[in-house]
Design a protein around this motif. Structure first.
Motif, PDB file in Angstrom:
ATOM      1  N   GLY A 405      12.137  21.542 118.486  1.00 26.60           N
ATOM      2  CA  GLY A 405      12.471  22.618 117.560  1.00 26.60           C
ATOM      3  C   GLY A 405      12.972  22.128 116.220  1.00 26.60           C
ATOM      4  N   CYS A 406      13.166  23.068 115.331  1.00 27.50           N
ATOM      5  CA  CYS A 406      13.514  22.782 113.951  1.00 27.50           C
ATOM      6  C   CYS A 406      15.000  22.479 113.820  1.00 27.50           C
ATOM      7  CB  CYS A 406      13.134  23.967 113.071  1.00 27.50           C
ATOM      8  SG  CYS A 406      11.446  24.541 113.400  1.00 27.50           S
ATOM      9  N   MET A 407      15.383  22.038 112.622  1.00 26.56           N
ATOM     10  CA  MET A 407      16.769  21.694 112.346  1.00 26.56           C
ATOM     11  C   MET A 407      17.367  22.707 111.385  1.00 26.56           C
ATOM     12  SD  MET A 407      16.569  17.576 111.792  1.00 26.56           S
ATOM     13  CE  MET A 407      15.603  17.733 110.299  1.00 26.56           C
ATOM     14  N   LEU A 408      18.677  22.730 111.344  1.00 21.98           N
ATOM     15  CA  LEU A 408      19.381  23.515 110.340  1.00 21.98           C
ATOM     16  C   LEU A 408      19.809  22.568 109.243  1.00 21.98           C
ATOM     17  CD1 LEU A 408      20.367  26.372 109.671  1.00 21.98           C
ATOM     18  CD2 LEU A 408      22.570  25.757 110.690  1.00 21.98           C
ATOM     19  N   VAL A 413      19.236  26.075 105.408  1.00 21.48           N
ATOM     20  CA  VAL A 413      17.774  26.029 105.338  1.00 21.48           C
ATOM     21  C   VAL A 413      17.210  25.514 106.663  1.00 21.48           C
ATOM     22  CG1 VAL A 413      15.804  24.930 104.202  1.00 21.48           C
ATOM     23  CG2 VAL A 413      17.767  25.683 102.853  1.00 21.48           C
ATOM     24  N   THR A 414      16.165  26.166 107.164  1.00 20.56           N
ATOM     25  CA  THR A 414      15.473  25.675 108.348  1.00 20.56           C
ATOM     26  C   THR A 414      14.633  24.470 107.955  1.00 20.56           C
ATOM     27  OG1 THR A 414      15.381  27.869 109.347  1.00 20.56           O
ATOM     28  CG2 THR A 414      13.832  26.234 110.176  1.00 20.56           C
ATOM     29  N   SER A 415      14.869  23.348 108.622  1.00 21.01           N
ATOM     30  CA  SER A 415      14.215  22.091 108.237  1.00 21.01           C
ATOM     31  C   SER A 415      13.225  21.642 109.293  1.00 21.01           C
ATOM     32  CB  SER A 415      15.274  20.996 108.033  1.00 21.01           C
ATOM     33  OG  SER A 415      16.193  21.352 107.022  1.00 21.01           O
ATOM     34  N   PHE A 416      12.171  20.982 108.835  1.00 18.63           N
ATOM     35  CA  PHE A 416      11.172  20.421 109.729  1.00 18.63           C
ATOM     36  C   PHE A 416      11.774  19.243 110.507  1.00 18.63           C
ATOM     37  CE2 PHE A 416       7.730  21.660 106.398  1.00 18.63           C
ATOM     38  CZ  PHE A 416       7.915  22.998 106.718  1.00 18.63           C
ATOM     39  N   SER A 417      11.166  18.951 111.661  1.00 21.95           N
ATOM     40  CA  SER A 417      11.710  17.919 112.545  1.00 21.95           C
ATOM     41  C   SER A 417      10.663  16.840 112.818  1.00 21.95           C
ATOM     42  CB  SER A 417      12.172  18.542 113.867  1.00 21.95           C
ATOM     43  OG  SER A 417      12.727  17.563 114.721  1.00 21.95           O
ATOM     44  N   PRO A 418      10.742  15.705 112.125  1.00 20.01           N
ATOM     45  CA  PRO A 418       9.784  14.612 112.361  1.00 20.01           C
ATOM     46  C   PRO A 418      10.038  13.924 113.695  1.00 20.01           C
ATOM     47  CG  PRO A 418      11.478  13.896 110.831  1.00 20.01           C
ATOM     48  CD  PRO A 418      11.713  15.365 111.070  1.00 20.01           C
ATOM     49  N   TYR A 485       8.348  24.772  99.406  1.00 19.29           N
ATOM     50  CA  TYR A 485       9.363  25.273 100.331  1.00 19.29           C
ATOM     51  C   TYR A 485      10.750  25.035  99.734  1.00 19.29           C
ATOM     52  CZ  TYR A 485       5.630  25.459 103.829  1.00 19.29           C
ATOM     53  OH  TYR A 485       4.484  25.749 104.512  1.00 19.29           O
ATOM     54  N   PRO A 486      11.765  25.754 100.231  1.00 21.04           N
ATOM     55  CA  PRO A 486      13.126  25.557  99.706  1.00 21.04           C
ATOM     56  C   PRO A 486      13.588  24.112  99.876  1.00 21.04           C
ATOM     57  CG  PRO A 486      13.005  27.541 101.048  1.00 21.04           C
ATOM     58  CD  PRO A 486      11.697  26.833 101.224  1.00 21.04           C
ATOM     59  N   GLU A 487      14.397  23.663  98.939  1.00 24.18           N
ATOM     60  CA  GLU A 487      14.932  22.303  99.014  1.00 24.18           C
ATOM     61  C   GLU A 487      15.680  22.114 100.330  1.00 24.18           C
ATOM     62  OE1 GLU A 487      17.769  19.248  96.443  1.00 24.18           O
ATOM     63  OE2 GLU A 487      17.302  21.251  95.666  1.00 24.18           O
ATOM     64  N   GLY A 488      15.427  21.005 101.004  1.00 24.18           N
ATOM     65  CA  GLY A 488      16.036  20.737 102.294  1.00 24.18           C
ATOM     66  C   GLY A 488      15.117  21.039 103.460  1.00 24.18           C
ATOM     67  N   THR A 489      13.957  21.657 103.189  1.00 27.80           N
ATOM     68  CA  THR A 489      13.012  21.944 104.271  1.00 27.80           C
ATOM     69  C   THR A 489      12.441  20.655 104.843  1.00 27.80           C
ATOM     70  OG1 THR A 489      12.422  24.051 103.226  1.00 27.80           O
ATOM     71  CG2 THR A 489      10.926  23.206 104.902  1.00 27.80           C
ATOM     72  N   TYR A 490      12.184  19.686 103.990  1.00 27.40           N
ATOM     73  CA  TYR A 490      11.724  18.371 104.425  1.00 27.40           C
ATOM     74  C   TYR A 490      12.117  17.351 103.367  1.00 27.40           C
ATOM     75  CZ  TYR A 490       7.923  19.230 101.119  1.00 27.40           C
ATOM     76  OH  TYR A 490       7.213  19.502  99.992  1.00 27.40           O
ATOM     77  N   ASN A 491      12.048  16.083 103.743  1.00 26.67           N
ATOM     78  CA  ASN A 491      12.466  14.996 102.860  1.00 26.67           C
ATOM     79  C   ASN A 491      11.236  14.425 102.152  1.00 26.67           C
ATOM     80  OD1 ASN A 491      13.718  12.836 101.585  1.00 26.67           O
ATOM     81  ND2 ASN A 491      13.724  11.564 103.436  1.00 26.67           N
ATOM     82  N   LYS A 492      10.980  14.914 100.954  1.00 27.85           N
ATOM     83  CA  LYS A 492       9.764  14.542 100.222  1.00 27.85           C
ATOM     84  C   LYS A 492       9.672  13.055  99.951  1.00 27.85           C
ATOM     85  CE  LYS A 492       7.087  16.376  96.318  1.00 27.85           C
ATOM     86  NZ  LYS A 492       7.109  17.365  95.204  1.00 27.85           N
ATOM     87  N   SER A 493      10.796  12.343  99.939  1.00 24.58           N
ATOM     88  CA  SER A 493      10.785  10.910  99.647  1.00 24.58           C
ATOM     89  C   SER A 493      10.773  10.061 100.915  1.00 24.58           C
ATOM     90  CB  SER A 493      12.005  10.535  98.802  1.00 24.58           C
ATOM     91  OG  SER A 493      13.208  10.787  99.513  1.00 24.58           O
ATOM     92  N   GLY A 494      10.657  10.677 102.086  1.00 29.06           N
ATOM     93  CA  GLY A 494      10.658   9.932 103.340  1.00 29.06           C
ATOM     94  C   GLY A 494       9.299   9.384 103.704  1.00 29.06           C
ATOM     95  N   THR A 574       7.005  28.638 109.115  1.00 32.88           N
ATOM     96  CA  THR A 574       6.181  28.365 107.932  1.00 32.88           C
ATOM     97  C   THR A 574       4.762  28.037 108.364  1.00 32.88           C
ATOM     98  OG1 THR A 574       6.438  25.958 107.817  1.00 32.88           O
ATOM     99  CG2 THR A 574       8.245  27.301 106.928  1.00 32.88           C
ATOM    100  N   GLU A 575       3.901  27.884 107.377  1.00 33.59           N
ATOM    101  CA  GLU A 575       2.536  27.433 107.640  1.00 33.59           C
ATOM    102  C   GLU A 575       2.457  25.907 107.708  1.00 33.59           C
ATOM    103  OE1 GLU A 575      -0.235  29.398 108.293  1.00 33.59           O
ATOM    104  OE2 GLU A 575       1.434  30.811 108.524  1.00 33.59           O
ATOM    105  N   GLY A 576       3.604  25.247 107.591  1.00 33.01           N
ATOM    106  CA  GLY A 576       3.597  23.792 107.609  1.00 33.01           C
ATOM    107  C   GLY A 576       2.921  23.237 106.381  1.00 33.01           C
TER     108      GLY A 576
END
Length: 605
Positions: A405-408, A413-418, A485-494, A574-576
């Motif tokens: 599942g996703c993260m808070l 913000v609901t965040s994606f989970s790698p 997506y809202p900031e914090g949804t995923y780590n764009k620099s990861g 989200t649509e991912g």
């Protein structure tokens, strides 16, 4: 047609929620002060300041445009790379001597950047300005040493990471000189298994048999096996059934003799063949064998870990130094021995040689591991890459939401989970595709199966930084397809993943002696691993080295992939991300054109 039932017997196997959401660990009440004359086994763990240098070196030796291409390191060179500096060693030896510890019995472990030595508890108390207590661990029933936080003296902080102290026999002196978790959880597939048997096994749209897969990717049958080039498959708790292998050989791979089975390297008491758990291992073997044959397959069989960690038992078993690197395995996330009614230990260290290719179809959520756990293990994957080992990892089967599942995130913000270890930049993460048919025309697209909640895993690490080899491709993707997506949804620099994708839907296997269709990125990973192993055969037979770490090469040569531009990987409301031209966080660079990939890799120096 894909409109027919697409049954996923076993997808990438993910660790259960209990392994991450653990009950508090039982307290260990103090028994009393420790006997100062007791001899303990201590280790000083050095900082490893050369990690950045090692990463730079990896990018050079895996870059076909570099003069250092293909110059992978042997064990001795790897040890020298990670050995602590002469200054660090000198300062630590002087520190030990100041506490009355005899350094002639100390032992330097270069690759793990540590010095081990015997000492009395009194000496360690003086060295670290602390007091040791003997406590009782209610979980294991054993006594153990505890202490308050120890102190690293001024002037040593830049050299010493920390110190470990354990009860036990003194270490052997150097020959020449020194120069969650408490709750068990089962591995479970992401989709229900069914015993649907395709009505026409010649119809690849319903059932992708080995011959169909070879036709899809243009893979000829293997004819010659290079010595010492077995393909490695990571086994985790689950086991294969020989009867299923023979059933599959007889029906679809008649050129493989009945009775053909992998070599099993048992780690810490794990065994195979054995009882089926989720059908993962049988899937891995039936994907890999028809491609690598007549090459052999080795299963590195590890026991199931109900604490949440994954991979360390295997890494210990193929690298003795990893057992002690950074203080050893995680006492919370990794299994400790002995186990009542199970393996009595000690854990295997450096028992087996690693294969040139290793495929891994299991993955916990990165968020369910500590950043230290992720970084420590990722460093070891880098060390294997420096040795020329290719590691393929399934990217996950539930889109951007990971396994549990996703993260808070920040601000609610609901965040994606790698998933990990696919989120490590030193492995090749493999996503999944399916083949859609329009009459006789076939199109490979990102897997999209709402019925089974099956979407190719992908996204960005929250722990590991984006490596240089993929920055340009990722930037190009966001320039045209930023989902905003809202900031914090995923780590764009990861670290971005997956790197590639292959068929992961409606593949045919024999499971519990029934012919079923299965799927998942855990089918795609061993399939790609088998392709690379075949290519290594040709390189070795031509007098070259195995191809080793792939990612740098692959990102330089997108032309050897079929670009996947259709479908997305939804999750977390989200649509991912959307598959798109070029690299994308759904299917990576796309699916390999085997003849082109083979020509590229075989013809490199």
């Amino acid at each position: 047609m894909l409109g027919q039932r697409s049954i996923l017997a076993s997808c990438v196997a993910l660790l259960g929620a209990q392994s991450a959401l653990a009950s508090p660990q039982p307290e260990s009440p103090a028994v009393g002060p420790a006997d100062g004359s007791t001899v303990v086994h201590a280790s000083v763990i050095f900082h490893q300041p050369r990690l950045e240098e090692a990463e730079t070196l990896l990018l050079e030796i895996s870059n076909p445009q570099s003069d250092k291409f293909g110059q992978y390191l042997d064990r001795q060179a790897l040890e020298e790379l990670f050995a602590p500096s002469e200054e660090s060693q000198r300062k630590v030896l002087e520190w030990l001597e100041s506490a009355g510890i005899e350094t002639k019995q100390a032992r330097l472990r270069k690759a793990s950047a540590s010095i081990e030595f015997p000492a009395t508890i009194s000496q360690m108390e003086g060295l670290l300005k602390t007091e040791y207590q003997m406590s009782h661990d209610s979980r294991t029933g054993k006594r153990q040493l505890t202490s308050s936080a120890h102190i690293i003296p001024k002037g040593l902080e830049d050299h010493v990471h920390f110190v470990t102290v354990t009860a036990g026999a003194p270490v052997e002196p150097n020959k020449p000189n020194l120069k969650r978790r408490s709750q068990p959880s089962a591995v479970s597939p992401l989709a229900l298994r069914d015993t649907h048997t395709p009505t026409d096994l010649r119809n690849c749209s319903l059932s992708w048999t080995p011959s169909c897969i070879r036709d899809l990717y243009g893979i000829p049958l293997g004819t010659e096996a290079a010595p010492n080039n077995s393909m490695g498959i990571f086994g985790y708790g689950d086991a294969y059934n020989q009867a299923d292998l023979d059933n599959f050989w007889g029906k679809y791979v008649e050129f493989i003799p009945q009775g053909t089975a992998p070599t099993v390297n048992s780690i810490n008491g794990a065994t195979a063949p054995g009882p089926r758990v989720d059908g993962e291992q049988i899937l891995d073997l039936q994907m890999a064998y028809p491609i690598v044959w007549p090459q052999e397959v080795v299963v590195f069989q590890t026991p199931y870990n109900n604490r949440g960690g994954i991979g360390n038992a295997f890494l210990d078993a193929v690298d003795a130094e990893y057992c002690t690197f950074d203080g050893g395995d995680d006492p919370v996330l990794d299994v400790t021995y002995p186990i009542f009614g199970g393996w009595q230990g000690p854990a295997m260290c450096g028992t087996y040689n690693v294969t040139n290719v290793v495929s891994i179809s299991y993955a916990p959520d990165e968020k369910d591991l500590t950043p230290h756990y992720v970084q420590r293990q990722c460093t070891e994957w880098m060390k294997l890459a420096l040795r020329g080992v290719t590691v393929l990892v399934a990217s996950g089967d539930t889109g951007v939401q990971g396994g549990m599942g996703c993260m808070l995130g920040p601000g609610g913000v609901t965040s994606f989970s790698p998933l990990f270890p696919g989120s490590c930049p030193y492995v090749t993460a493999v996503g999944a595709t399916q083949v859609d048919f329009n009459g006789s025309e076939a199109q490979e697209v990102a897997v999209y199966d709402p019925k089974h909640n099956f979407y190719s895993g992908g996204g960005f690490s929250n722990v590991n930084a984006q490596p240089a080899y993929q920055k340009e491709a990722v930037a190009k993707y966001f320039s045209a397809h930023d989902p905003k997506y809202p900031e914090g949804t995923y780590n764009k620099s990861g670290r971005a993943f997956p790197d590639v994708a292959l068929l992961g839907a409606n593949v045919t296997i024999s499971d519990r002696m029934e012919i079923v269709v299965s799927g998942g990125t855990s089918a795609a990973a061993p399939l790609f691993g088998a392709m690379i192993n075949r290519i290594n055969d040709e390189r070795l037979l031509a007098g070259k080295k195995p191809i080793g770490f792939l990612n740098q090469i692959l990102y330089q040569h997108p032309e050897v992939f079929t670009d996947i531009t259709v479908n997305n990987n939804p999750g977390c409301g989200t649509e991912g991300f959307q598959a798109a031209e070029g690299w994308d966080p759904v299917t990576g660079l796309g699916s390999p054109k085997f003849p082109a990939l083979r020509d590229l890799l075989v013809n490199l120096p």
